[in-house]
Motif scaffolding. Structure first.
Motif, short mmCIF file in Angstrom:
data_model
loop_
_atom_site.label_atom_id
_atom_site.label_comp_id
_atom_site.label_asym_id
_atom_site.label_seq_id
_atom_site.Cartn_x
_atom_site.Cartn_y
_atom_site.Cartn_z
N TYR A 98 35.07 24.43 38.16
CA TYR A 98 34.63 25.69 39.30
C TYR A 98 33.87 26.59 38.60
O TYR A 98 33.37 26.75 37.64
CB TYR A 98 35.95 26.13 39.37
N GLY A 99 33.41 27.19 39.90
CA GLY A 99 32.48 28.42 39.65
C GLY A 99 33.20 29.65 39.00
O GLY A 99 34.40 29.66 39.06
N LYS A 101 33.59 33.86 39.25
CA LYS A 101 33.73 35.10 39.69
C LYS A 101 34.40 36.06 38.73
O LYS A 101 35.14 35.79 37.89
CB LYS A 101 34.09 34.93 40.80
N THR A 102 33.79 37.12 39.03
CA THR A 102 34.33 38.61 38.06
C THR A 102 35.49 39.23 38.70
O THR A 102 35.38 39.37 40.03
CB THR A 102 33.43 39.63 37.69
N GLU A 103 36.68 39.64 38.17
CA GLU A 103 37.68 40.54 38.85
C GLU A 103 38.12 41.63 37.64
O GLU A 103 37.77 41.24 36.50
CB GLU A 103 38.76 39.44 38.89
N GLU A 115 38.26 31.57 37.82
CA GLU A 115 37.63 30.53 38.47
C GLU A 115 37.67 30.58 40.02
O GLU A 115 38.71 31.18 40.71
CB GLU A 115 38.66 29.41 38.14
N ASP A 116 36.70 30.37 40.69
CA ASP A 116 36.42 30.18 42.06
C ASP A 116 36.28 28.78 42.67
O ASP A 116 35.59 27.93 42.38
CB ASP A 116 34.89 30.55 42.53
N THR A 117 37.71 28.53 42.98
CA THR A 117 37.81 27.12 43.41
C THR A 117 37.56 26.61 44.70
O THR A 117 37.40 25.32 45.10
CB THR A 117 39.76 27.05 43.65
N GLU A 118 36.35 27.51 45.18
CA GLU A 118 35.81 26.92 46.42
C GLU A 118 34.51 26.38 46.17
O GLU A 118 33.53 25.79 46.84
CB GLU A 118 35.38 27.99 47.42
N GLN A 119 33.99 26.71 44.79
CA GLN A 119 32.85 26.07 43.90
C GLN A 119 33.16 24.87 43.20
O GLN A 119 33.87 25.00 42.32
CB GLN A 119 32.01 27.27 43.60
#
Length: 383
Positions: A98-99, A101-103, A115-119
């Motif tokens: 997955y892509g 992203k920062t949190e 993980e960015d599950t849309e990517q």
């Protein structure tokens, strides 16, 4: 049916096969018998296979590693390992990641990667690497082909990244080229020095033996780690990694030869009174021929065992020096260099994946010890 009748009913072909098998065993060479006993040592065989995998991975490291030692990405500093997935929403689509992203972590308030599950980025095998990933296979064949790579825009960090955004998996694989081959080169040089000094002391005896033994005691009297540090600190920082490699090999060898020389000396003292050695001397054979053709081959198996058991000490020595900053330095990479970041408490608390190189050091040293135990048992004629 009696036992005699049972023997008679055995087919002639089977009896002949069993007889040949027995003859083959009794007329087998020493090396054949050693290998037969070694193959029965399951732990030693498993360790040998593991070491073979590690060394093959080191040889083809530039192909296996997705990135080079100098590649980095400042947008992925201290990123944790990225899981490899096979299914997305219950549908099989092959290996992918997955892509990222920062949190903000709610407990530590630190920026972390999620993980960015849309990517979705599929993992491609035998793919061309990113710019800067060029290398020369075996130092000769230019290539940019890598074992795996994510699709454009995706990142695969199997072991996470370090404080500069460099892929830790790539650095572990490429670092094995130094951490695994410096000890082997050092062991070969140690073998030459140990055999030379031990054979002189054991064969000639007298004042030659006295001088060499005093030299051995002087070298062994120094604490090992401080002596490593003192010699390594004398290496100029302006040298190239290849030059540092050779100097570290020389340093480790100069400190490690006394143990092997004492083993060789004791073997020479016990062997030189054998009839075939005395006969060779009476027949006029020169000393160098007697040593190289008769005496050393008589205990070659013990030399191999000693070499195998010495390599773990050299691996720990290289790792220790590099960890302390007295061995290899960036951009050169070794397992000891990778462990330099673990000397901070925050690394262990928040970025514990940076301890992964320590696992490879542990497995390699343990595998060499188990393989040495198997060779020692196989070389022992009383087992």
């Amino acid at each position: 049916m009696s036992n005699v009748e049972k023997v008679k009913t055995v087919p002639a072909a089977k009896r002949e096969k069993a007889q040949k098998k027995g003859d083959k065993y009794y007329y087998a060479s020493q090396w054949s018998l050693m290998m037969r006993k070694f193959r029965r040592h399951k732990l030693a065989m498993a360790s040998t296979i593991l070491l073979l995998i590690f060394y093959l991975a080191a040889i083809f490291g530039n192909f296996i590693a997705p990135q080079g030692t100098e590649q980095y990405d400042g947008g992925y500093v201290n990123c944790g390992p990225t899981p490899v997935h096979w299914f997305h929403e219950g549908k099989f689509i092959g290996p992918f990641v997955y892509g990222l992203k920062t949190e903000r972590d709610p407990e530590t308030y630190m920026l972390v990667f999620a993980e960015d599950t849309e990517q979705i980025y599929r993992i491609r095998f035998f793919a061309q690497g990113d710019e800067g990933g060029e290398y020369k296979l075996f130092g000769l064949i230019p290539s940019n082909l890598h074992l795996f790579e994510a699709e454009e825009g995706g990142k695969v960090f199997l072991f996470g990244t370090d404080s500069m955004g460099r892929d830790l998996f790539s650095r572990v694989v490429l670092g094995a080229q130094i951490s695994l081959f410096i000890p082997v080169a050092g062991m070969l040089l140690t073998l030459v020095l140990g055999l030379f000094m031990g054979s002189l002391a054991g064969y000639f005896g007298g004042w030659v033996d006295t001088v060499i033994q005093r030299l051995v005691e002087v070298v062994r009297s120094f604490p090992q780690v401080p002596l490593w540090m003192a010699l390594s600190a004398a290496i100029p920082k302006t040298l190239k990694p290849a030059q540092v490699f050779m100097l570290m090999t020389l340093i480790l060898s100069l400190i490690s030869w006394p143990d092997l020389s004492r083993v060789v000396r004791s073997k020479f003292i016990s062997v030189k009174t054998e009839d075939y050695i005395m006969a060779a001397g009476i027949s006029g054979a020169p000393a160098d021929k007697i040593i190289t053709r008769h005496m050393i081959p008589s205990f070659t198996s013990y030399i191999i065992v000693n070499m195998t058991m010495a390599i773990p000490n050299l691996i720990i020595g290289e790792t220790t020096l590099s960890f302390l900053g007295l061995g290899l330095r960036s951009p050169a990479t070794s397992w000891g260099v990778l462990l330099q970041e673990t000397n901070k408490l925050e690394t262990i608390m928040f970025y514990n994946w940076k301890l992964i190189p320590m696992l490879f050091v542990f497995l390699t040293v343990l595998a060499f010890n188990f393989m040495g135990d198997g060779l020692r048992d196989a070389a022992d004629p009383y087992k």
